[in-house]
Structures are given as C-alpha cells and as structure tokens.
Design a protein around this motif. Structure first.
Motif, PDB file in Angstrom:
ATOM      1  N   PHE A 108       5.691  -4.538 -35.522  1.00 51.18           N
ATOM      2  CA  PHE A 108       5.171  -5.819 -35.997  1.00 51.18           C
ATOM      3  C   PHE A 108       3.676  -5.699 -36.296  1.00 51.18           C
ATOM      4  CE2 PHE A 108       8.711  -6.736 -33.133  1.00 51.18           C
ATOM      5  CZ  PHE A 108       9.547  -7.426 -34.008  1.00 51.18           C
ATOM      6  N   ALA A 109       3.260  -6.253 -37.410  1.00 53.88           N
ATOM      7  CA  ALA A 109       1.862  -6.175 -37.834  1.00 53.88           C
ATOM      8  C   ALA A 109       0.963  -6.909 -36.842  1.00 53.88           C
ATOM      9  CB  ALA A 109       1.710  -6.780 -39.236  1.00 53.88           C
ATOM     10  N   GLY A 110      -0.160  -6.273 -36.511  1.00 51.76           N
ATOM     11  CA  GLY A 110      -1.127  -6.872 -35.617  1.00 51.76           C
ATOM     12  C   GLY A 110      -0.827  -6.701 -34.148  1.00 51.76           C
ATOM     13  N   ALA A 111       0.324  -6.091 -33.817  1.00 52.25           N
ATOM     14  CA  ALA A 111       0.673  -5.892 -32.409  1.00 52.25           C
ATOM     15  C   ALA A 111      -0.165  -4.756 -31.827  1.00 52.25           C
ATOM     16  CB  ALA A 111       2.153  -5.565 -32.279  1.00 52.25           C
ATOM     17  N   PRO A 112      -0.441  -4.790 -30.522  1.00 49.74           N
ATOM     18  CA  PRO A 112      -1.262  -3.729 -29.921  1.00 49.74           C
ATOM     19  C   PRO A 112      -0.524  -2.397 -29.896  1.00 49.74           C
ATOM     20  CG  PRO A 112      -0.367  -5.172 -28.228  1.00 49.74           C
ATOM     21  CD  PRO A 112      -0.036  -5.804 -29.553  1.00 49.74           C
ATOM     22  N   ARG A 113      -1.288  -1.328 -29.847  1.00 47.85           N
ATOM     23  CA  ARG A 113      -0.736   0.012 -29.734  1.00 47.85           C
ATOM     24  C   ARG A 113      -1.199   0.629 -28.429  1.00 47.85           C
ATOM     25  NH1 ARG A 113      -2.726   3.772 -34.326  1.00 47.85           N
ATOM     26  NH2 ARG A 113      -1.820   2.157 -35.640  1.00 47.85           N
ATOM     27  N   THR A 114      -0.364   1.519 -27.887  1.00 49.96           N
ATOM     28  CA  THR A 114      -0.636   2.134 -26.591  1.00 49.96           C
ATOM     29  C   THR A 114      -0.722   3.635 -26.753  1.00 49.96           C
ATOM     30  OG1 THR A 114       0.616   0.362 -25.513  1.00 49.96           O
ATOM     31  CG2 THR A 114       0.145   2.343 -24.210  1.00 49.96           C
ATOM     32  N   PHE A 115      -1.807   4.215 -26.230  1.00 49.58           N
ATOM     33  CA  PHE A 115      -1.961   5.667 -26.295  1.00 49.58           C
ATOM     34  C   PHE A 115      -0.991   6.320 -25.301  1.00 49.58           C
ATOM     35  CE2 PHE A 115      -3.909   9.645 -24.834  1.00 49.58           C
ATOM     36  CZ  PHE A 115      -4.069  10.308 -26.051  1.00 49.58           C
ATOM     37  N   VAL A 116      -0.165   7.247 -25.809  1.00 53.77           N
ATOM     38  CA  VAL A 116       0.837   7.912 -24.967  1.00 53.77           C
ATOM     39  C   VAL A 116       0.680   9.426 -24.990  1.00 53.77           C
ATOM     40  CG1 VAL A 116       2.524   6.043 -25.171  1.00 53.77           C
ATOM     41  CG2 VAL A 116       2.497   7.887 -26.872  1.00 53.77           C
TER      42      VAL A 116
END
Length: 286
Positions: A32-40
């Motif tokens: 989804f656009a604008g959703a946060p991303r998590t460094f994995v």
C-alpha cells in the motif's frame, strides 16, 4: 561533454532505478502506498533461497535458457554457413529469414498458442495427416507438464534464431578467406575447418551473441505468460514470472526485489564467465 546527455539519461532511468531496486531488497515493504517499511537486512534473501518455488523456478529458467540458446546457436550457425555458401544469391533469403524479428513477442505467443493447442492445433493436425500421430490430440504441447517448458520455448527459438544468424553471418564475413583456402590446400576437410578454424575465429562474436541471447532468454516473460501463464502445475513458471507474481499478486515488493537482485548477480557472473571462457580476451596474442 558529448557523452554527458547519455550519461545523465542512463543515471536517471537505469542506474537510479537499479540502485533503488537493490536497496528495497533489504526492507519489508507494504504493497500500500505511503505505508511504513521495515529494515530486515538479508531476511528477504534467506526467504528466497529457502523457498521451494524460487528453487524450482531457478531450475526451470536454467533449463529453458540452455535449451533456447543451444537450439538458436546450432540453427543460426547452420543457416549463417548456408548463406555464406550461397554468397550474393542469399540476399533475398536473408531478408525473408529476418522477418520474425519484426514480430512482437506477444503476437508470437498468441500465434503459437493456437498452433500448439491440444485438440485444435494446426501442428497436431498436420502430424496426424502425415500419419506421425495416431490421433490429433496425441501430443499435449501446452498441457503436459513434462514437455510444456520446451513447448513454450518454440516461439522464442522461432523469433530470435534470425538474430543469432545475423550476428554470426556478420562475423563469418570478417574471417580471412586466405586462411580457409590454405587449410583446403593442405587437405583439411570441412568439419576440421569448421571446428578448428571458423569457430575459434568466431569466439568474440559467439560470446556476444550467447551473452545477449542468454540474458534475454533467461528473462523470458511475455511469451510464456501468453501461452500458459506459468502452468500447467507451475511447470513453465520461470524466475521472471515468479518475481512478477511475488510483486503484484502476493504483494511483497521486498522479496521480489531480493529475487531480482539474485537474478542480476547470477546474470553478471554468467556474462563474465562467457567472456572469459568463450571470448578469452588476449588469447590470440599468446
């Protein structure tokens, strides 16, 4: 200064998207656009390598690429040698032989899908009328998981064999005729001339042709998508299709980016190996 516009264009539309693509492979990204991303970190790569779907798609991609490139090289070299033997008389045949290059892969996929369709395909009907098959649906080209991968390769071979022929024909024209004539005077037969003179002198051309076609065949997408959509039973799902589905259908851009990055690294390694083993730069000087 003259190279600056091209360099800027490549940086904007090739280098930056490529760098962003690799960067995204280290994140868990929401579709989804604008959703946060998590460094994995390397978690996406671990998931990709442990995935049975990724391993199976990789093996299919290797098998598909080797089959397509091998068939195109053998056929292309044979036709190029025939054109050389015909000389100027081959001009018309060369023009006709290059026509498949003008056909879009999607059109070729649709065409061969109708030609190979199980019950109504023209190929099976012609084989039946020639008494090669006992009934028209004897061979299920696109429905049998055992042969579907090689069946979807037929349009690819038909489309781009002319490219290999064109490249090899251009290379054959640069081979000094005196070398071949001297070998004939020494009593060398044609097979020996082919494998010990012509092909070694064509190494740089062969390397370029195999690298270009190998990378192009390994990323085959539209032809397979049109014919089988990765079926039956996933037997024609290559890496390109798997990455596409992971990105769009399963909504995991991070994992798709990791798979694509692995594919990129492997293609670079294959290209370097082809240059080293086939072209062998500097070998002529030694």
């Amino acid at each position: 200064m003259l190279m600056a516009p091209a360099a800027i264009f490549l940086a904007m539309f090739v280098l930056w998207p490529l760098a962003r693509f690799v960067y995204d492979s280290f994140f868990e990204i929401s579709p989804f656009a604008g959703a946060p991303r998590t460094f994995v970190g390397f978690a996406n790569y671990a998931t990709a390598f442990s995935s049975e779907a990724f391993q199976s798609a990789s093996m299919r991609t290797v098998a598909y690429t080797l089959f397509v490139v091998a068939m195109e090289f053998v056929l292309g070299l044979a036709v190029a040698l025939l054109f050389m033997a015909l000389g100027r008389r081959s001009a018309v045949f060369r023009t006709v032989f290059m026509y498949p290059l003008m056909i879009a892969p999607v059109v070729a996929g649709l065409l061969w899908r109708f030609l190979l369709i199980d019950n109504l395909g023209i190929v099976n009907q012609l084989l039946f009328e020639a008494n090669i098959l006992s009934r028209p649906d004897r061979i299920q080209w696109l429905s049998d998981p055992d042969i579907a991968l090689f069946s979807v390769a037929i349009p690819d071979i038909w489309l781009t064999t002319s490219f290999i022929t064109l490249v090899l024909f251009a290379g054959l024209q640069n081979i000094p005729g005196e070398v071949i004539e001297a070998a004939r005077i020494d009593g060398a037969r044609y097979p020996r001339i082919l494998f010990h003179i012509i092909i070694p002198l064509l190494r740089p051309v062969i390397a370029v042709a195999l690298i270009v076609r190998g990378i192009d065949a390994a990323r085959a997408f539209d032809i397979i998508l049109i014919q089988t959509d990765g079926g039956p039973q996933g037997s024609t799902t290559t890496l390109s299709l798997l990455i596409y589905r992971t990105m769009t259908r399963f909504g995991d851009p991070g994992l798709a980016s990791a798979m694509g990055t692995v594919y990129l690294i492997v293609m670079l390694a294959v290209a370097i190996a082809a240059i080293t083993l086939i072209w062998r730069p500097g070998s002529s000087a030694r």
